[in-house]
Motif scaffolding. Sequence first.
Motif, PDB file in Angstrom:
ATOM      1  N   LEU A 166     -28.654  -2.793  20.081  1.00  0.00           N
ATOM      2  CA  LEU A 166     -28.917  -1.591  19.299  1.00  0.00           C
ATOM      3  C   LEU A 166     -28.380  -1.713  17.877  1.00  0.00           C
ATOM      4  O   LEU A 166     -28.906  -1.083  16.951  1.00  0.00           O
ATOM      5  N   CYS A 167     -27.363  -2.529  17.696  1.00  0.00           N
ATOM      6  CA  CYS A 167     -26.687  -2.641  16.398  1.00  0.00           C
ATOM      7  C   CYS A 167     -27.016  -3.925  15.646  1.00  0.00           C
ATOM      8  O   CYS A 167     -26.566  -4.093  14.504  1.00  0.00           O
ATOM      9  N   ALA A 168     -27.769  -4.853  16.245  1.00  0.00           N
ATOM     10  CA  ALA A 168     -28.068  -6.124  15.599  1.00  0.00           C
ATOM     11  C   ALA A 168     -29.044  -5.919  14.449  1.00  0.00           C
ATOM     12  O   ALA A 168     -30.025  -5.174  14.561  1.00  0.00           O
ATOM     13  N   VAL A 169     -28.769  -6.599  13.331  1.00  0.00           N
ATOM     14  CA  VAL A 169     -29.626  -6.523  12.156  1.00  0.00           C
ATOM     15  C   VAL A 169     -30.863  -7.384  12.391  1.00  0.00           C
ATOM     16  O   VAL A 169     -30.767  -8.531  12.830  1.00  0.00           O
ATOM     17  N   GLU A 170     -32.034  -6.860  12.065  1.00  0.00           N
ATOM     18  CA  GLU A 170     -33.275  -7.515  12.452  1.00  0.00           C
ATOM     19  C   GLU A 170     -33.529  -8.822  11.719  1.00  0.00           C
ATOM     20  O   GLU A 170     -33.991  -9.789  12.316  1.00  0.00           O
ATOM     21  N   ASP A 171     -33.242  -8.890  10.433  1.00  0.00           N
ATOM     22  CA  ASP A 171     -33.690 -10.031   9.643  1.00  0.00           C
ATOM     23  C   ASP A 171     -32.573 -10.977   9.225  1.00  0.00           C
ATOM     24  O   ASP A 171     -32.730 -11.764   8.301  1.00  0.00           O
ATOM     25  N   GLU A 172     -31.409 -10.900   9.903  1.00  0.00           N
ATOM     26  CA  GLU A 172     -30.332 -11.834   9.607  1.00  0.00           C
ATOM     27  C   GLU A 172     -29.378 -11.895  10.791  1.00  0.00           C
ATOM     28  O   GLU A 172     -29.378 -11.018  11.648  1.00  0.00           O
ATOM     29  N   ASP A 173     -28.577 -12.948  10.846  1.00  0.00           N
ATOM     30  CA  ASP A 173     -27.603 -13.085  11.921  1.00  0.00           C
ATOM     31  C   ASP A 173     -26.399 -12.207  11.605  1.00  0.00           C
ATOM     32  O   ASP A 173     -25.389 -12.669  11.060  1.00  0.00           O
ATOM     33  N   ALA A 174     -26.504 -10.939  11.929  1.00  0.00           N
ATOM     34  CA  ALA A 174     -25.439  -9.990  11.604  1.00  0.00           C
ATOM     35  C   ALA A 174     -25.536  -8.797  12.530  1.00  0.00           C
ATOM     36  O   ALA A 174     -26.543  -8.577  13.211  1.00  0.00           O
ATOM     37  N   ILE A 175     -24.443  -8.038  12.578  1.00  0.00           N
ATOM     38  CA  ILE A 175     -24.388  -6.834  13.396  1.00  0.00           C
ATOM     39  C   ILE A 175     -23.647  -5.762  12.613  1.00  0.00           C
ATOM     40  O   ILE A 175     -22.845  -6.072  11.729  1.00  0.00           O
ATOM     41  N   THR A 176     -23.952  -4.518  12.907  1.00  0.00           N
ATOM     42  CA  THR A 176     -23.334  -3.400  12.204  1.00  0.00           C
ATOM     43  C   THR A 176     -22.596  -2.513  13.205  1.00  0.00           C
ATOM     44  O   THR A 176     -22.600  -2.771  14.413  1.00  0.00           O
ATOM     45  N   GLU A 177     -21.969  -1.477  12.698  1.00  0.00           N
ATOM     46  CA  GLU A 177     -21.379  -0.445  13.542  1.00  0.00           C
ATOM     47  C   GLU A 177     -22.289   0.779  13.609  1.00  0.00           C
ATOM     48  O   GLU A 177     -21.863   1.864  13.989  1.00  0.00           O
ATOM     49  N   THR A 178     -23.552   0.580  13.253  1.00  0.00           N
ATOM     50  CA  THR A 178     -24.548   1.648  13.209  1.00  0.00           C
ATOM     51  C   THR A 178     -25.677   1.335  14.165  1.00  0.00           C
ATOM     52  O   THR A 178     -26.107   0.177  14.282  1.00  0.00           O
ATOM     53  N   LEU A 179     -26.187   2.343  14.854  1.00  0.00           N
ATOM     54  CA  LEU A 179     -27.339   2.153  15.729  1.00  0.00           C
ATOM     55  C   LEU A 179     -28.582   1.993  14.871  1.00  0.00           C
ATOM     56  O   LEU A 179     -28.917   2.865  14.069  1.00  0.00           O
ATOM     57  N   LEU A 180     -29.303   0.878  15.055  1.00  0.00           N
ATOM     58  CA  LEU A 180     -30.444   0.549  14.204  1.00  0.00           C
ATOM     59  C   LEU A 180     -31.787   0.723  14.899  1.00  0.00           C
ATOM     60  O   LEU A 180     -32.823   0.640  14.236  1.00  0.00           O
TER      61      LEU A 180
END
Length: 258
Positions: A166-180
């Motif tokens: 739910l938090c993984a960034v779509e276009d890069e190898d990264a994750i956030t603390e926000t539901l995406l």
Amino acid sequence: MSDDLQLSEHAVRNRDMWNEDAPNWVAAARAAWSTRSPNWGMWHVPEEQIHVLPDVRGLDVVDLGCGTGYWCAWFARLGAAPTGLDVSERQLETAREMQREFGIDFPLVHATAEDPPFPDASFDLVFSEYGAAIWCDPYVWIPRAYRLLRPGGRLIFLGNSVLSMLCAVEDEDAITETLLRPQFGMNRLEWADSDGSNFCLPHSEMLRLLRETGFEVEALHELRAPEGDDAEPRFFLTRGWARRWPCEDVWVARRRPE
């Protein structure tokens, strides 16, 4: 690549992706085969700490999506009789190289976990760490896993946690603390920076699927990264993120006795 396998559209793309990427996993394969005791997931959480596995001595085990075969090697060292299955020819080549190097032999089968070429009730344990657990359609591979199990046998599989997807960034190898992305309806996931497709079901839907297939769910382990440098990256997330929220789920289910 042409062969006799009848593959779904996403399985063809995933196979091609893993064949191309296989050389990048040889060093990790050698490190895993060199490790005497099993560990779990991207943070290598020791089995001796979380106690997921039953006593596997004497059990027939199949690893669906075995990759370079390191879990099969661990099962063999624990006294099981493992078989590895993978759709990627190149990953299986690495597994055979490791077999020769470490002197551990077990069958390796080129096939998809969505159509495994084994008779019914062939195994006591069906296993997947990533592999089928994220690269195959759960509505296809989980019923196939059920078919392969003897009554009372277990299915154990590890995949990305729901929250991490739910938090993984779509276009890069990264994750956030926000539901995406929304949780309701989540299943097949496509990523702008990847040629493959992976799958992740919300917990309630996975629970429903397992129960309706004929499994009794025994456990759900939500893995936490060990202590260390919070800034350390591991694939698309950091240790600090995986210290606060689960990055991987391990399901344990048993085929109901007949």
